[in-house]
Design a protein around this motif. Structure first.
Motif, short mmCIF file in Angstrom:
data_model
loop_
_atom_site.label_atom_id
_atom_site.label_comp_id
_atom_site.label_asym_id
_atom_site.label_seq_id
_atom_site.Cartn_x
_atom_site.Cartn_y
_atom_site.Cartn_z
N VAL A 173 56.00 11.69 50.58
CA VAL A 173 56.62 11.62 49.25
C VAL A 173 56.39 12.96 48.59
O VAL A 173 55.24 13.36 48.36
N THR A 174 57.47 13.67 48.27
CA THR A 174 57.33 15.01 47.72
C THR A 174 57.72 15.05 46.25
O THR A 174 58.64 14.35 45.81
N GLU A 175 57.01 15.89 45.51
CA GLU A 175 57.30 16.05 44.08
C GLU A 175 58.74 16.47 43.86
O GLU A 175 59.45 15.92 43.01
N ALA A 176 59.18 17.47 44.64
CA ALA A 176 60.51 18.03 44.43
C ALA A 176 61.60 16.98 44.64
O ALA A 176 62.54 16.87 43.84
N ALA A 177 61.47 16.20 45.72
CA ALA A 177 62.49 15.20 46.02
C ALA A 177 62.54 14.12 44.95
O ALA A 177 63.63 13.71 44.51
N ILE A 178 61.37 13.64 44.52
CA ILE A 178 61.33 12.60 43.50
C ILE A 178 61.86 13.13 42.18
O ILE A 178 62.62 12.45 41.48
N ALA A 179 61.46 14.34 41.82
CA ALA A 179 61.93 14.93 40.56
C ALA A 179 63.45 15.05 40.56
O ALA A 179 64.11 14.78 39.56
N GLN A 180 64.01 15.44 41.71
CA GLN A 180 65.46 15.58 41.81
C GLN A 180 66.15 14.21 41.72
O GLN A 180 67.15 14.06 41.02
N GLN A 181 65.59 13.22 42.42
CA GLN A 181 66.19 11.89 42.41
C GLN A 181 66.19 11.28 41.01
O GLN A 181 67.16 10.63 40.60
N LEU A 182 65.10 11.50 40.26
CA LEU A 182 64.97 10.89 38.94
C LEU A 182 65.43 11.81 37.82
O LEU A 182 65.42 11.41 36.65
N ASN A 183 65.80 13.04 38.20
CA ASN A 183 66.27 14.01 37.21
C ASN A 183 65.22 14.27 36.13
O ASN A 183 65.48 14.19 34.93
N GLN A 185 49.54 11.29 41.52
CA GLN A 185 48.08 11.24 41.42
C GLN A 185 47.61 9.84 41.04
O GLN A 185 46.62 9.33 41.58
N ARG A 186 48.34 9.21 40.13
CA ARG A 186 48.00 7.86 39.70
C ARG A 186 48.08 6.88 40.88
O ARG A 186 47.19 6.06 41.10
N LEU A 187 49.15 6.98 41.66
CA LEU A 187 49.33 6.08 42.80
C LEU A 187 48.33 6.39 43.92
O LEU A 187 47.94 5.49 44.67
N SER A 188 47.91 7.64 44.01
CA SER A 188 46.87 7.99 44.98
C SER A 188 45.54 7.36 44.58
O SER A 188 44.79 6.85 45.42
N GLN A 189 45.26 7.34 43.28
CA GLN A 189 44.04 6.71 42.78
C GLN A 189 44.07 5.20 43.03
O GLN A 189 43.04 4.58 43.27
N GLU A 190 45.27 4.62 42.99
CA GLU A 190 45.41 3.18 43.25
C GLU A 190 45.31 2.86 44.74
O GLU A 190 45.18 1.70 45.12
N GLY A 191 45.41 3.89 45.58
CA GLY A 191 45.32 3.67 47.01
C GLY A 191 46.64 3.44 47.71
O GLY A 191 46.68 3.20 48.92
N LEU A 192 47.76 3.52 46.96
CA LEU A 192 49.06 3.28 47.58
C LEU A 192 49.61 4.54 48.24
O LEU A 192 50.46 4.46 49.13
N LEU A 193 49.13 5.69 47.80
CA LEU A 193 49.48 6.97 48.42
C LEU A 193 48.20 7.64 48.90
O LEU A 193 47.12 7.41 48.35
N VAL A 194 48.35 8.47 49.92
CA VAL A 194 47.21 9.20 50.47
C VAL A 194 47.55 10.68 50.50
O VAL A 194 48.63 11.07 50.98
N SER A 195 46.66 11.51 49.96
CA SER A 195 46.89 12.95 49.93
C SER A 195 46.13 13.62 51.06
O SER A 195 44.92 13.42 51.21
N HIS A 196 46.86 14.40 51.87
CA HIS A 196 46.24 15.15 52.97
C HIS A 196 46.32 16.64 52.65
O HIS A 196 47.40 17.17 52.41
N ARG A 197 45.18 17.28 52.66
CA ARG A 197 45.12 18.70 52.32
C ARG A 197 46.05 19.52 53.22
O ARG A 197 46.07 19.35 54.44
#
Length: 237
Positions: free
Chosen positions: A29-39, A50-62
């Motif tokens: 899930v990329t910032e750019a793609a979501i930002a473009q989709q939602l305008n 970041q919020r969804l990562s804290q909830e555990g639904l997304l995982v951030s890999h360095r």
């Protein structure tokens, strides 16, 4: 979306898409793609991720990015062990509160159960899953403990992800109504220990069913026994 979307609104939309299967498990899930989709600008999208990562639904890999959570049999076990802890704690608090809290909870749960037979008869897996989680969400909410409810939000979302992505039908379809009715009856009777044991059985069996179905989906069927989880019994009010 609203004219000035916030990170919370964006997170709500993305959470719903993760839960309903619009995003595949492990999908980036990329910032750019979501930002473009939602305008929208990338700032609130970044905060939402970041919020969804804290909830555990997304995982951030360095150095790789952000990805939708991938679930394993071990994850299913952890989710249902945690649900057991939260739901048995909620049941204790409802019983400790006594009347009218118990009666109110029983009526709320009974209304949800009343819709289960039609969904079961129609073999409507999606509706059954929705009502199942609505029942357990209502049980936790009835405790009046805001922290338990907040913890359960993520657990319920992860449970729904399991159900949607594993794409199973309940193995004990015809037992579902009776199982949930038993929970309500034990709550109404203020049977603390009976309710505790019934919740434990319910969680263990659900975890075993989901795990077995996940393994079958992956082409590696094997017998899965409900895993016993030791915890303290409920205390009567």
């Amino acid at each position: 979306m609203e004219a000035r979307p916030t990170a919370v609104l964006i997170a709500d939309q993305l959470r719903a898409r993760i839960i309903d299967g619009s995003f595949r498990l492990g999908e980036q899930v990329t910032e750019a793609a979501i930002a473009q989709q939602l305008n929208v600008s990338r700032g609130p999208v970044r905060e939402a991720l970041q919020r969804l990562s804290q909830e555990g639904l997304l995982v951030s890999h360095r150095n790789r990015g952000v990805f939708v959570l991938e679930l394993s049999p071990a994850d299913i076990t952890e989710i249902y062990v945690a649900r057991q802890a939260v739901e048995t704690a909620a049941a204790r608090e409802i019983l400790a509160a006594g009347e009218p809290a118990v009666g109110k909870a029983v009526r709320q749960l009974a209304r949800i159960i009343a819709r289960l037979p039609d969904a079961v008869a129609a073999r409507d897996w999606a509706k059954v899953a929705e009502l199942d989680l609505r029942f357990h969400t209502a049980l936790v909410a009835a405790s009046g403990n805001a922290r338990l409810s907040r913890m359960f939000v993520t657990l319920a979302a992860e449970s729904r992800i399991c159900m949607v992505h594993v794409k199973i039908s309940y193995r004990r379809f015809n037992e579902l109504v009776a199982e949930h009715q038993e929970l309500v009856d034990l709550l109404a009777a203020a049977d603390a220990e009976g309710l505790h044991q019934a919740l434990v059985r319910h969680m263990e069996t659900a975890a075993a069913d989901l795990t077995a179905s996940m393994l079958e989906t992956r082409g590696t069927p094997e017998a899965v026994e409900p895993e016993a989880v030791h915890s303290e019994g409920l205390q009567s009010a």
